[in-house]
Design a protein around this motif. Structure first.
Motif, PDB file in Angstrom:
ATOM      1  N   LEU A 190      -8.147  48.110  11.278  1.00  0.00           N
ATOM      2  CA  LEU A 190      -6.779  47.776  11.058  1.00  0.00           C
ATOM      3  C   LEU A 190      -6.744  46.822  10.070  1.00  0.00           C
ATOM      4  N   TRP A 191      -7.404  45.744  10.478  1.00  0.00           N
ATOM      5  CA  TRP A 191      -7.379  44.287   9.305  1.00  0.00           C
ATOM      6  C   TRP A 191      -7.775  44.353   8.094  1.00  0.00           C
ATOM      7  N   MET A 194      -4.731  45.500   6.465  1.00  0.00           N
ATOM      8  CA  MET A 194      -3.257  45.005   6.787  1.00  0.00           C
ATOM      9  C   MET A 194      -3.272  43.446   6.816  1.00  0.00           C
ATOM     10  N   THR A 217      -1.786  51.702  14.186  1.00  0.00           N
ATOM     11  CA  THR A 217      -2.803  52.669  13.871  1.00  0.00           C
ATOM     12  C   THR A 217      -2.367  53.670  13.098  1.00  0.00           C
ATOM     13  N   ALA A 220      -2.420  51.935   9.698  1.00  0.00           N
ATOM     14  CA  ALA A 220      -3.664  51.563   8.891  1.00  0.00           C
ATOM     15  C   ALA A 220      -4.135  53.098   8.524  1.00  0.00           C
ATOM     16  N   SER A 225      -7.242  53.360   5.755  1.00  0.00           N
ATOM     17  CA  SER A 225      -8.562  52.700   6.344  1.00  0.00           C
ATOM     18  C   SER A 225      -9.671  53.677   6.458  1.00  0.00           C
ATOM     19  N   ILE A 229     -10.523  52.488  14.160  1.00  0.00           N
ATOM     20  CA  ILE A 229      -9.165  51.883  14.271  1.00  0.00           C
ATOM     21  C   ILE A 229      -8.863  51.899  15.641  1.00  0.00           C
ATOM     22  N   CYS A 231      -6.400  49.483  18.852  1.00  0.00           N
ATOM     23  CA  CYS A 231      -5.537  48.626  18.711  1.00  0.00           C
ATOM     24  C   CYS A 231      -4.800  48.461  20.374  1.00  0.00           C
TER      25      CYS A 231
END
Length: 237
Positions: A190-191, A194, A217, A220, A225, A229, A231
């Motif tokens: 994710l990061w 984002m 998600t 992402a 991505s 992922i 979250c």
């Protein structure tokens, strides 16, 4: 997909605890699966958890890592990052992490990162790896990697690299302010695509935490991505 997550509440020694975590594995799912089943138990069984939680968490992280290494014939030589959050009686928040899974708190709409991204390119992490006898390789078109293999400087397990890796967590222990709205825990899939504030802005009006996690998600994935992922969103209000 080598991620595992935890999101549950339990009563422990007359306290209500919210237990939340993201474990992002590499080279197999055995280590993150072991963490899902054991890490919180190891933390909570520490006799000093309520009097000195940071010390209890640090001790449990280290002892869990040693157990994983000892169980390498069973669990394999892979490893896992971790970000864990313990909410005590809805008021006190304990966040710990090793690796690049991240915890981000929203306070009055502003994102505040509570965890530390343990990347080999970070100067202090790079020095720690060198001091342990390892090296960081940065090939064109790739991310920096410990001994040319692993893209994080701290992790559970990874028996073949352990001499050059740390399992020492960074820990935050604080009282939630009246402005605290929600907490996001997510793996680096994710990061990587984002920013912290983007994630907060995206879900600040979504009251259902499961729907909020799915929104993140989905975003992402829309941002292409290419990593795992996972979250968890924890709503305080």
């Amino acid at each position: 997909m080598e991620d595992f997550y935890v999101a549950e509440y339990q009563i422990h020694r007359n306290h209500e605890l919210g237990l939340f975590a993201i474990y992002d594995g590499h080279l197999g799912h055995s280590v993150p699966d072991y963490l899902k089943r054991n890490l919180f138990n190891n933390i909570l069984k520490e006799p000093g958890f309520f009097t000195n939680p940071s010390n209890a968490i640090r001790k449990a992280y280290q002892e869990t890592d040693q157990t994983i290494l000892a169980k390498a014939p069973e669990l394999g030589s892979g490893g896992s990052t971790a970000v864990t959050a313990i909410l005590v009686d809805g008021l006190r928040l304990l966040v710990a992490n090793i690796g690049d899974s991240r915890a981000v708190l929203s306070e009055a709409g502003k994102a505040r990162q509570l965890s530390v991204d343990h990347e080999p390119s970070n100067a202090s992490e790079h020095k720690n790896i060198r001091d342990r006898g390892g090296f960081v390789l940065n090939m064109p078109g790739d991310v920096p990697r410990v001994d040319g293999q692993l893209a994080v400087a701290r992790a559970f397990g990874d028996k073949n690299l352990k001499d050059h890796l740390s399992a020492e967590p960074d820990i935050v222990d604080e009282q939630l302010s009246p402005d605290a709205e929600f907490l996001i825990l997510a793996s680096d899939g994710l990061w990587k695509v984002m920013k912290n504030q983007h994630a907060v802005d995206l879900i600040k009006k979504i009251k259902n935490p499961k729907n909020a996690a799915k929104r993140l998600t989905d975003e992402a994935l829309a941002l292409k991505s290419m990593d795992d992922i996972s979250c968890v969103v924890v709503r305080f209000v």
